[in-house]
Design a protein around this motif. Structure first.
Motif, PDB file in Angstrom:
ATOM      1  N   PHE A  80     156.392  36.189  17.382  1.00 32.07           N
ATOM      2  CA  PHE A  80     155.524  36.909  18.313  1.00 32.07           C
ATOM      3  C   PHE A  80     154.691  37.861  17.473  1.00 32.07           C
ATOM      4  CE2 PHE A  80     154.382  40.337  21.226  1.00 32.07           C
ATOM      5  CZ  PHE A  80     153.931  39.629  22.333  1.00 32.07           C
ATOM      6  N   MET A  81     153.376  37.696  17.535  1.00 35.32           N
ATOM      7  CA  MET A  81     152.499  38.494  16.672  1.00 35.32           C
ATOM      8  C   MET A  81     151.130  38.626  17.314  1.00 35.32           C
ATOM      9  SD  MET A  81     151.677  35.706  13.669  1.00 35.32           S
ATOM     10  CE  MET A  81     151.167  34.034  14.058  1.00 35.32           C
ATOM     11  N   SER A  82     150.335  39.536  16.768  1.00 35.31           N
ATOM     12  CA  SER A  82     148.979  39.738  17.265  1.00 35.31           C
ATOM     13  C   SER A  82     148.077  40.135  16.107  1.00 35.31           C
ATOM     14  CB  SER A  82     148.954  40.823  18.347  1.00 35.31           C
ATOM     15  OG  SER A  82     147.648  41.012  18.847  1.00 35.31           O
ATOM     16  N   GLY A  83     146.798  39.819  16.244  1.00 40.49           N
ATOM     17  CA  GLY A  83     145.851  40.188  15.197  1.00 40.49           C
ATOM     18  C   GLY A  83     144.424  39.890  15.610  1.00 40.49           C
ATOM     19  N   ARG A  84     143.500  40.319  14.769  1.00 38.65           N
ATOM     20  CA  ARG A  84     142.086  40.048  14.992  1.00 38.65           C
ATOM     21  C   ARG A  84     141.736  38.666  14.440  1.00 38.65           C
ATOM     22  NH1 ARG A  84     138.729  44.435  16.378  1.00 38.65           N
ATOM     23  NH2 ARG A  84     139.973  45.796  17.727  1.00 38.65           N
ATOM     24  N   ASN A  85     140.783  38.025  15.100  1.00 43.07           N
ATOM     25  CA  ASN A  85     140.411  36.649  14.812  1.00 43.07           C
ATOM     26  C   ASN A  85     139.352  36.574  13.717  1.00 43.07           C
ATOM     27  OD1 ASN A  85     139.759  33.936  14.893  1.00 43.07           O
ATOM     28  ND2 ASN A  85     138.771  34.019  16.891  1.00 43.07           N
TER      29      ASN A  85
END
Length: 334
Positions: A80-85
């Motif tokens: 589970f992770m998040s970031g800018r594209n």
């Protein structure tokens, strides 16, 4: 709002969405979708679903039938992770969840006969978050993997190993809390380096030499059902990379919609990633003379400055359907 705060806010939104979705009664799934997604929501899924454009449609066409079939559905996340594209100059924020949806396979789904036993649907989902809502989703799920658990053989014998795939060996993939931005940058750099060295024929490198530029010797390639998983560079070449490269012509890379990283993990998806023509041999299938699309998700784990694990999702039902082979219809007759 800072980039770090935006990323955490996106994680919180998707975490809340999953909690509501997973605990909702099957008849209220559309309400959950409407609450958490944008009015012009776009959902991309595997064949036979493809693109759906309304939250209510996603609920009625995908989630409700799946929940009717896999009772007591449980989400078991490994990453589970998040970031800018990177694909839009780091302007949009995406959240990625990977793991299995586990339940009791008690009713038919897509013509696959139930077993009355536990079953695990392997999935990976990219969610774009804008203005406090989920505006886009790419949810890839390994339907042939479920077929095999139901006692079916959708494809000829594969070159790799078929198994329910575990999460990362280090058990650090669930990044609910903020991570050091520098670590994500290192991971994205490692992924981009690997992409840029693929097929670098100008250096006249062997496949082994090429892979060793960006992969650990004991790499693990967790491939989709129909290809299977491989361990070490040597076996990966024997069991997937070598046969794959020799089985296609007229290969075109179409690019990615999202490519991002956080901590030691990162990945991308395309729609499609590749267009290519099989020349015979891939997955035991003959040449067709037809080009086809490969929609792919790749999730990576970095160890040091090289890649160590790779979870791969390919919509093989869509690819072979374009070649004139309807795997789902064929399985319904068994």
């Amino acid at each position: 709002m800072s980039v770090e705060s935006d990323i955490q806010s996106a994680k919180d939104l998707v975490t809340k969405f999953y909690s509501c979705l997973d605990n909702a009664h099957v008849d209220t799934l559309a309400d959950v979708m409407l609450e958490h997604t944008a009015p012009d929501y776009l959902w991309r899924g595997y064949h036979p679903f493809h693109e759906l454009s309304l939250p209510e449609e996603v609920a009625s066409v995908f989630w409700q039938p799946l929940r009717h079939s896999l009772k007591h559905l449980q989400r078991r996340q490994d990453v589970f992770m998040s970031g800018r594209n990177e694909m839009d100059d780091f302007s949009s924020t995406w959240v990625v969840s990977m793991g299995h949806l586990m339940g009791l396979f008690d009713e038919p789904w897509l013509g696959i006969k139930p077993t009355g036993k536990m079953a695990m649907l392997r999935y990976c989902e990219f969610s774009k978050v804008e203005n406090g809502k989920i505006s886009e989703t790419a949810m890839f799920f390994d339907i042939p993997h479920l077929m095999v658990q139901a006692g079916l053989q959708p494809f000829p014998p594969q070159t790799g190993t078929q198994l329910v795939q575990p999460g990362p060996v280090c058990h650090t993939g669930l990044m609910f809390n903020a991570q050091q931005p520098a670590e994500g940058e290192k991971t994205l750099n490692a992924i981009n380096y690997m992409i840029n060295t693929l097929g670098n024929w100008d250096q006249k490198l062997s496949l082994e030499q090429e892979l060793r530029l960006s992969w650990h010797e004991n790499m693990i390639w967790w491939g989709p059902t129909g290809i299977g998983s491989s361990y070490t560079i040597e076996r990966y070449i024997q069991q997937h990379s070598g046969p794959f490269r020799s089985s296609f012509k007229n290969r075109d890379f179409n690019g990615h919609i999202c490519r991002m990283a956080e901590g030691e993990f990162g990945g991308f998806f395309g729609w499609p990633n590749l267009t290519l023509e099989p020349t015979g041999g891939f997955m035991g299938m003959p040449a067709t003379g037809k080009s086809g699309e490969m929609r792919v998700i790749d999730i990576y784990r970095r160890d040091g400055d090289k890649l160590a694990e790779n979870w791969v999702f390919i919509d093989l039902l869509h690819f072979w359907n374009q070649q004139g082979v309807d795997i789902l219809s064929r399985m319904e007759k068994l």
